[in-house]
Design a protein around this motif. Structure first.
Motif, PDB file in Angstrom:
ATOM      1  N   MET A 176       0.699  -1.198   0.233  1.00  5.09           N
ATOM      2  CA  MET A 176       0.110  -0.211  -0.179  1.00  5.09           C
ATOM      3  C   MET A 176       0.940   1.351   0.090  1.00  5.09           C
ATOM      4  SD  MET A 176      -3.073  -1.044  -0.283  1.00  5.09           S
ATOM      5  CE  MET A 176      -3.896   0.415   0.200  1.00  5.09           C
ATOM      6  N   GLN A 177       1.814   1.430  -0.660  1.00  5.13           N
ATOM      7  CA  GLN A 177       2.930   2.377  -0.793  1.00  5.13           C
ATOM      8  C   GLN A 177       2.584   2.789  -2.350  1.00  5.13           C
ATOM      9  OE1 GLN A 177       5.231   3.585   1.622  1.00  5.13           O
ATOM     10  NE2 GLN A 177       3.657   2.215   2.771  1.00  5.13           N
ATOM     11  N   ARG A 184      -0.498   4.788   5.341  1.00  3.97           N
ATOM     12  CA  ARG A 184      -0.753   3.799   4.746  1.00  3.97           C
ATOM     13  C   ARG A 184      -0.691   3.965   3.201  1.00  3.97           C
ATOM     14  NH1 ARG A 184      -7.233   3.890   6.511  1.00  3.97           N
ATOM     15  NH2 ARG A 184      -6.696   6.043   6.307  1.00  3.97           N
ATOM     16  N   MET A 185      -0.662   5.026   2.649  1.00  6.57           N
ATOM     17  CA  MET A 185      -0.276   5.170   1.321  1.00  6.57           C
ATOM     18  C   MET A 185       1.341   5.731   1.184  1.00  6.57           C
ATOM     19  SD  MET A 185      -3.505   7.270   0.055  1.00  6.57           S
ATOM     20  CE  MET A 185      -2.968   7.027  -1.802  1.00  6.57           C
ATOM     21  N   ALA A 186       1.983   5.933   2.015  1.00  4.70           N
ATOM     22  CA  ALA A 186       3.349   6.299   2.136  1.00  4.70           C
ATOM     23  C   ALA A 186       4.099   6.338   3.532  1.00  4.70           C
ATOM     24  CB  ALA A 186       3.560   7.623   1.315  1.00  4.70           C
ATOM     25  N   THR A 187       5.170   5.436   3.266  1.00  8.43           N
ATOM     26  CA  THR A 187       6.088   5.688   4.684  1.00  8.43           C
ATOM     27  C   THR A 187       7.372   6.456   4.183  1.00  8.43           C
ATOM     28  OG1 THR A 187       7.657   3.699   4.430  1.00  8.43           O
ATOM     29  CG2 THR A 187       5.422   3.458   5.410  1.00  8.43           C
ATOM     30  N   GLU A 188       8.428   6.982   5.208  1.00  9.36           N
ATOM     31  CA  GLU A 188       9.340   7.631   4.798  1.00  9.36           C
ATOM     32  C   GLU A 188      10.418   6.698   4.870  1.00  9.36           C
ATOM     33  OE1 GLU A 188      10.366  11.090   7.114  1.00  9.36           O
ATOM     34  OE2 GLU A 188      11.015   9.811   8.684  1.00  9.36           O
ATOM     35  N   ASN A 189      10.407   5.375   4.851  1.00  6.90           N
ATOM     36  CA  ASN A 189      11.316   4.282   5.391  1.00  6.90           C
ATOM     37  C   ASN A 189      12.194   4.085   3.931  1.00  6.90           C
ATOM     38  OD1 ASN A 189      10.567   4.524   8.001  1.00  6.90           O
ATOM     39  ND2 ASN A 189       8.879   3.040   7.384  1.00  6.90           N
ATOM     40  N   LYS A 238      13.299   1.472  -1.542  1.00  4.19           N
ATOM     41  CA  LYS A 238      12.085   2.002  -0.478  1.00  4.19           C
ATOM     42  C   LYS A 238      11.543   0.681   0.167  1.00  4.19           C
ATOM     43  CE  LYS A 238       8.572   4.565   0.572  1.00  4.19           C
ATOM     44  NZ  LYS A 238       8.268   3.630   1.735  1.00  4.19           N
ATOM     45  N   LEU A 239      11.368   1.001   1.475  1.00  2.00           N
ATOM     46  CA  LEU A 239      10.990  -0.011   2.428  1.00  2.00           C
ATOM     47  C   LEU A 239       9.531   0.274   2.897  1.00  2.00           C
ATOM     48  CD1 LEU A 239      14.019  -0.028   4.742  1.00  2.00           C
ATOM     49  CD2 LEU A 239      13.448  -1.632   3.132  1.00  2.00           C
ATOM     50  N   GLY A 240       8.666  -0.650   3.377  1.00  2.00           N
ATOM     51  CA  GLY A 240       7.503  -0.314   3.851  1.00  2.00           C
ATOM     52  C   GLY A 240       7.495   0.164   5.513  1.00  2.00           C
ATOM     53  N   ALA A 241       6.685  -0.585   6.176  1.00  4.11           N
ATOM     54  CA  ALA A 241       6.646  -0.221   7.813  1.00  4.11           C
ATOM     55  C   ALA A 241       8.010  -0.826   8.234  1.00  4.11           C
ATOM     56  CB  ALA A 241       5.197  -0.739   8.268  1.00  4.11           C
ATOM     57  N   VAL A 242       8.281  -0.008   9.377  1.00  4.79           N
ATOM     58  CA  VAL A 242       9.470  -0.580   9.982  1.00  4.79           C
ATOM     59  C   VAL A 242       9.311  -0.337  11.462  1.00  4.79           C
ATOM     60  CG1 VAL A 242      11.822   0.115  10.789  1.00  4.79           C
ATOM     61  CG2 VAL A 242      11.318   0.154   8.325  1.00  4.79           C
TER      62      VAL A 242
END
Length: 346
Positions: free
Chosen positions: A1-2, A247-252, A262-266
């Motif tokens: 969901m990125q 939910r639409m973007a992390t900064e990871n 790019k990584l998802g949730a951390v």
């Protein structure tokens, strides 16, 4: 969901709402904060607008940082430096009522930020190929003084971590993080004068614009350095959580030789009551497993009544493993960086 953004456009639509939500590899959106029309309907909402430019430089011997921020109620201009060998840390700041005299650029890619007073001068310039950081603070640390003239190379192909996300129904965060910018110039602190060379010194930028909740909290981790020999490529990381709808973007992400992965949730696993204990960073995809061992706690506390901020910024070393977008595993050893816990009423 990125959701990756690829098209330029305005940050806000004519109704003051986010025109796009997601992340991108470059700053794409025009930060047209004047479109947030509800400020005119609810005058006090203008104090929810927060803007800042935070520059940091890692040298082989020390960490240096300079910030110009307009937090609505007040401006905050501060500089600090840490000697890695001795552990000496010194920080000074100026609180500016209502941000008078603070200039901040409209967009991240070009423009100038500045604050000049009889006691201190900070100027940040952003151009198409480089960024310049100029600091002159003669009275810093009881007259010891600090001065910096630093050029950070930032070619167009160098990727950055950009996120645009909502905070609740009516607020938002527009942020750019750029890691691993080769640094050249001089940094003079008292009698110590350090010449910065791009093969050993790297800078970074945290550029933030947004309308925040009064009570805010976040975690942030960042580093800019080099992979162990014989590899030697530049390697950086940026991890964050606790603010906004991700939910639409992390900064990871991790950054290798200017390329963003790019990584998802951390997950940030650490002892909130004892931040000097080791931290651990992992994700659900098995691409990130890092241990961060602190060696210095920078605790910065501001209490101006309606404005309160407390940050534990831990400096330490990262060690572990990351997997890049192409499946290549990388070992990280003794990478100096920081991780922080921040509480604010602002």
């Amino acid at each position: 969901m990125q959701t990756e953004l690829t098209q330029p456009g305005p940050l806000l639509d004519p109704h003051g709402r986010l025109a796009q939500v997601g992340w991108s590899r470059r700053p794409l959106l025009d930060c047209n904060l004047e479109q947030a029309r509800f400020y005119a309907l609810r005058p006090l909402q203008r104090f929810r607008l927060k803007r800042w430019d935070y520059y940091a430089v890692f040298t082989p011997h020390r960490f240096f940082s300079a910030t110009i921020a307009d937090l609505g109620y007040a401006g905050n201009v501060f500089v600090y430096t840490l000697d890695f060998a001795s552990g000496e840390l010194h920080e000074e700041g100026v609180v500016v009522p209502l941000g008078r005299g603070i200039q901040l650029e409209r967009n991240c890619a070009t423009g100038e930020a500045s604050f000049v007073s009889p006691k201190v001068s900070l100027r940040f310039e952003a151009g198409p190929l480089e960024r310049r950081v100029s600091v002159d603070w003669p009275g810093f640390h009881a007259g010891r003084g600090i001065r910096a003239e630093i050029v950070l190379a930032c070619p167009p192909e160098h990727e950055s971590m950009n996120v645009v996300i909502p905070i609740g129904e009516r607020r938002f965060y527009d942020n750019t993080k750029i890691n691993c910018l080769p640094a050249q110039g001089i940094l003079a602190y008292g009698d110590v004068r350090e010449e910065l060379r791009p093969e050993t010194c790297l800078g970074s930028l945290d550029w933030g614009r947004g309308v925040w909740e009064y009570r805010s909290y976040w975690n942030w981790a960042s580093a800019s350095g080099y992979l162990p020999a014989p590899d030697g490529r530049t390697f950086g990381l940026n991890l964050g959580c606790g603010f906004g709808d991700m939910r639409m973007a992390t900064e990871n992400c991790v950054i290798v030789q200017g390329r963003l992965h790019k990584l998802g949730a951390v997950r940030f696993d650490y002892a909130a009551g004892n931040t000097m204990l080791p931290w651990r960073f992992t994700d659900d995809e098995g691409r990130l497993d890092l241990t961060f061992t602190p060696f210095k706690d920078r605790t910065a506390r501001t209490n101006l009544g309606i404005i309160f901020s407390q940050v534990h910024q831990m400096f330490g070393r990262y060690r572990g493993r990351v997997v890049l977008d192409d499946g290549q595993p990388l070992e990280v050893r003794d990478l100096i960086g920081f991780a922080e816990e921040h509480h604010a009423r602002w």
